[in-house]
Write an enzyme that holds these catalytic residues in place. Structure first.
Site, PDB file in Angstrom:
ATOM      1  N   ASP A 206      37.338  53.090  27.155  1.00  0.00           N
ATOM      2  CA  ASP A 206      36.148  52.298  27.021  1.00  0.00           C
ATOM      3  C   ASP A 206      36.502  51.100  27.061  1.00  0.00           C
ATOM      4  OD1 ASP A 206      34.337  50.531  25.732  1.00  0.00           O
ATOM      5  OD2 ASP A 206      33.545  52.172  24.664  1.00  0.00           O
ATOM      6  N   HIS A 207      36.257  50.217  28.113  1.00  0.00           N
ATOM      7  CA  HIS A 207      37.069  48.941  28.347  1.00  0.00           C
ATOM      8  C   HIS A 207      36.792  48.015  27.472  1.00  0.00           C
ATOM      9  CE1 HIS A 207      32.922  47.621  29.913  1.00  0.00           C
ATOM     10  NE2 HIS A 207      33.736  46.445  29.991  1.00  0.00           N
ATOM     11  N   HIS A 269      30.416  51.182  24.124  1.00  0.00           N
ATOM     12  CA  HIS A 269      30.587  49.823  23.727  1.00  0.00           C
ATOM     13  C   HIS A 269      30.269  49.442  22.244  1.00  0.00           C
ATOM     14  CE1 HIS A 269      31.868  49.956  27.727  1.00  0.00           C
ATOM     15  NE2 HIS A 269      30.751  49.623  27.989  1.00  0.00           N
TER      16      HIS A 269
END
Ligand code: BG6
Length: 523
Positions: A206-207, A269
């Site tokens: 999950d960046h 996010h």
């Protein structure tokens, strides 16, 4: 204790030595990228590896093997990547000497993802590497569609390159979202990934977790006693988490019609940020301890029945408007979007966390496309004072204290409190204390992928999403989708591009006596 320093040279030296001591222990390894011709490889993965190499963070020996269907040679792949680096690298111009040294480690393997011979060719290539560790320590990056994960994992295993309980070297799988589109599909995908690998070998990206400021949420909370003791229902009135974007869906209409803001942003996010903001202190900094706490937190979110969804969740969709002075078409006019689409480009939620710390405190989360400003922040709104002493001079209600963690851009932390207006009167008004990353640490902002790739190479899973985290997040999202089932968007749920979302989202907060605090374009 830190030695005292008097000159800026000494300070630089000290900082460098502290950075060095924070260097990750990384073993020689080979990184195999499936989907090497794709956008992600050119835009994110290779620039990130190049920067890690330049900053001497990569292992002493490493190889990167690109695997894809198109016909290419090592040289033509390198030339393509060099050109892409010129466009996507965060540092410009590209350092050609460093690139030449880095490019020597890149090679290409042509193959179809479903053909066993292609994996034999990959194996032959790996076996040609001189160092035994390069043949045994393997990081497989699956920059491909999730529908292909199962086949690739099986083929890699059959070729003898991926072992679950192997005693020689290590093998890891790195995967990107979407991890399914609901709980059932996420479960099936996870089962495919773990058919030939342990959960500990799977690194789900999950960046957002690679962003400095998101990582700083834990440092900030658990290394500052003055804030941590306020971090609970006694002092906090409510919390707002905003992730706003200026862009519309652009060329991603086809993907977005299947996803929508809830799956695209909230499932991953926003719930990750919420977990970090609200979780209990972990027993240690081990990956499993931190991830245990995040899962516990996600599990304590009060489940939403369909009637709660009507009251606590607002979706929205943008219609034509103006963003940043530019005309923006409505979502229904975007390419590959149905003219009567009900897909949400905006979501706002009111969640409750049923645990000892947060009982009764509303958490408001929102995200949307085509909003006036691209910014992500967490706002901790504290309770008002029990009595307003200065009511005669400033009215019956003082602006309550607030702490804002600005995640991007203009990364920083702001504390808002009330101060006396200079002069003879007893006027009081809100003022701010401001910490800015750039002014404090300089503009060193590694890309999220640099951090995440380094952690994957080092085998530290802290910044990756565990299976039960993904599945718990899907449970929450599924319950919201159930509440929306068969319901078309109503007029109160549309918003003009370039505004802060639908009127229904304002009403959601107003019902609890609250109001959104929109992120500001900060200096
Ligand atoms: C991605 C979403 O995961 O995150 C995109 O698919 C979104 O729709 C992006 O634009 C936002 O990331 P960032 O780092 O720009 O905030």
């Amino acid at each position: 204790m830190l030695p005292s320093v008097s000159t800026s040279d000494q300070l630089d030296e000290l900082m460098t030595c502290r950075l060095d001591s924070g260097r990750k222990a990384v073993e020689p390894c080979s990184i195999i990228i499936f989907g090497a011709s794709g956008d992600l490889t050119a835009r994110k993965l290779i620039p990130a590896f190049y920067h890690l190499f330049k900053e001497k963070q990569m292992p002493a020996a490493f190889r990167i093997v690109g695997f894809a269907r198109r016909e290419k040679t090592d040289e033509s792949w390198r030339a393509e990547l060099r050109e892409a680096l010129g466009r996507f690298s965060r540092t410009q111009p590209v350092d050609d000497k460093a690139w030449q040294a880095f490019a020597g480690s890149l090679s290409y393997c042509r193959g179809d993802l479903t053909e066993p011979e292609a994996y034999r060719a990959l194996k032959d290539k790996l076996e040609s590497f001189e160092d035994a560790a390069l043949r045994r320590n393997l990081l497989f990056y699956l920059a491909i569609s999730p529908s292909q994960f199962g086949a690739v994992v099986e083929q890699v295993h059959r070729a003898g390159l991926l072992q679950r309980d192997g005693d020689s070297g290590w093998q890891r799988l790195v995967v990107e979202k979407p991890f399914g589109h609901d709980l059932a599909s996420a479960h099936a995908l996870n089962s495919e990934l773990t058919r030939f690998a342990h959960e500990q070998q799977v690194f789900r990206i999950d960046h957002y977790l690679g962003k400095e400021t998101v990582q700083n949420i834990l440092m900030f909370r658990f290394s500052n006693s003055i804030f941590e003791r306020l971090w609970n229902r006694e002092s906090v009135d409510h919390i707002q988490i905003t992730v706003s974007e200026k862009q519309g869906v652009g060329g991603r209409g086809g993907y977005y019609e299947e996803a929508g803001a809830l799956r695209d942003m909230v499932q991953n996010h926003l719930l990750q940020v919420l977990a970090l903001v609200a979780m209990e202190p972990p027993v240690s900094l081990e990956a499993e301890s931190i991830r245990d706490e995040k899962v516990k937190l996600l599990k304590s979110i009060r489940p939403l029945a369909p009637e709660d969804v009507t009251r606590q969740v607002v979706r929205g969709q943008y219609f034509a408007g103006v963003v940043d002075g530019q005309p923006q078409p409505g979502y229904r006019q975007e390419t590959k979007v149905k003219p009567d689409s009900n897909v949400e480009t905006y979501v706002a939620l009111k969640l409750f966390i049923d645990n000892w710390r947060w009982s009764g405190v509303p958490f408001y989360l929102r995200t949307g496309k085509c909003l006036p400003l691209g910014a992500s922040e967490v706002r901790i709104q504290f309770r008002p004072t029990p009595h307003v002493l200065f009511a005669a001079a400033c009215g019956a209600r003082l602006d309550p204290n607030a702490l804002t963690l600005r995640l991007q851009p203009n990364e920083g932390i702001y504390l808002r409190f009330n101060g006396k207006v200079p002069g003879m009167s007893l006027g009081v008004r809100p003022v701010r204390m401001h910490f800015s990353y750039d002014s404090e640490f300089g503009a060193y902002t590694p890309e999220a992928y640099e951090r995440l790739l380094l952690e994957a190479v080092a085998g530290d899973a802290t910044l990756f999403i565990r299976r039960d985290e993904v599945e718990t997040a899907w449970q929450i999202v599924d319950s919201i989708r159930n509440g929306w089932e068969g319901k078309a968007l109503t007029n109160r749920e549309f918003y003009a591009a370039g505004t802060w979302g639908p009127i229904a989202a304002e009403e959601l907060l107003a019902a609890g006596g609250h109001a959104w605090r929109d992120p500001q374009p900060l200096q």
